[in-house]
Design a protein around this motif. Structure first.
Motif, PDB file in Angstrom:
ATOM      1  N   VAL A  47      48.239  60.311  50.415  1.00 45.25           N
ATOM      2  CA  VAL A  47      49.338  59.445  51.254  1.00 45.25           C
ATOM      3  C   VAL A  47      49.426  58.614  50.603  1.00 45.25           C
ATOM      4  CG1 VAL A  47      50.104  58.522  53.414  1.00 45.25           C
ATOM      5  CG2 VAL A  47      49.365  60.826  53.524  1.00 45.25           C
ATOM      6  N   ASP A  51      54.168  55.583  50.610  1.00 44.76           N
ATOM      7  CA  ASP A  51      54.847  56.936  51.535  1.00 44.76           C
ATOM      8  C   ASP A  51      54.922  56.612  53.048  1.00 44.76           C
ATOM      9  OD1 ASP A  51      54.736  58.427  49.267  1.00 44.76           O
ATOM     10  OD2 ASP A  51      52.549  58.875  50.086  1.00 44.76           O
ATOM     11  N   MET A  72      52.796  63.177  53.121  1.00 46.59           N
ATOM     12  CA  MET A  72      52.430  63.298  52.189  1.00 46.59           C
ATOM     13  C   MET A  72      52.702  63.779  51.060  1.00 46.59           C
ATOM     14  SD  MET A  72      49.264  66.846  52.755  1.00 46.59           S
ATOM     15  CE  MET A  72      49.972  67.779  53.162  1.00 46.59           C
TER      16      MET A  72
END
Length: 141
Positions: A47, A51, A72
Motif C-alpha cells: 500500500v 494508493d 493494496m
C-alpha cells in the motif's frame, strides 16, 4: 553489489485486514511512503501513499471501513537479497514501481529498496568520483 547491501532492513508492515486509516497514521509516524502487507513473514502486497490518495480518498471511501486488502497492489514485484543492484533497477523500470520488497530465498520479507535509495547511492558515487578527480587535478597558482 547485492541488494542486501543497499536495502533497508526495517520495513513497515501491515496485515491485509488492517484499516487504511491505521496504515496512513503509521506511514505518517514512520515517515514512509509505503507499507508492505504480509501474511506471516511473506509479502503479499503493498500500500503506497498514492494508493491511499487514489483508491481511498479519490473514490470517497471511508478509511476506517477500507482495509489494506481493498487497496493494496497484489501483483507484487520483489527481489531477493542476493540479487544485484542492476537486477533491482531493471525490475523497477520494467514494472513501473518505485519500491521493491526484498525477500530471502524462502520468500520471507528481509527488507525494502526504493528508487530514492538508488538516487542516494548514485549521488554518493558521484561525490566520490568528484573527490578523486579533484585530488588528481594539478594545482594552479
Amino acid at each position: 553489489m547485492p541488494v542486501q547491501n543497499l536495502a533497508r532492513s526495517t520495513v513497515v508492515t501491515a496485515e491485509a485486514d488492517e484499516p487504511v486509516s491505521k496504515i496512513a497514521s503509521r506511514m505518517d509516524d514512520e515517515h514512509v511512503g509505503s507499507v508492505v502487507v504480509t501474511d506471516g513473514d511473506e509479502p503479499v502486497g503493498i500500500v503506497t501513499d498514492r494508493d491511499l490518495a487514489t483508491r481511498v480518498l479519490g473514490n470517497g471511501s471511508n478509511p476506517d471501513d477500507t482495509t489494506a486488502a481493498d487497496v493494496m497492489s497484489e501483483d507484487l514485484t520483489t527481489v531477493t537479497d542476493s540479487d544485484g543492484f542492476y537486477t533491482a533497477a531493471e525490475r523497477m523500470a520494467e514494472n513501473g514501481v518505485r519500491r521493491l520488497p526484498v525477500t530471502d530465498a524462502d520468500g520471507n520479507l528481509e527488507g525494502i529498496i526504493t528508487a530514492d535509495d538508488f538516487t542516494e547511492l548514485l549521488a554518493d558515487e558521484q561525490a566520490q568520483l568528484s573527490s578523486i578527480i579533484q585530488a588528481q587535478r594539478p594545482a594552479y597558482e
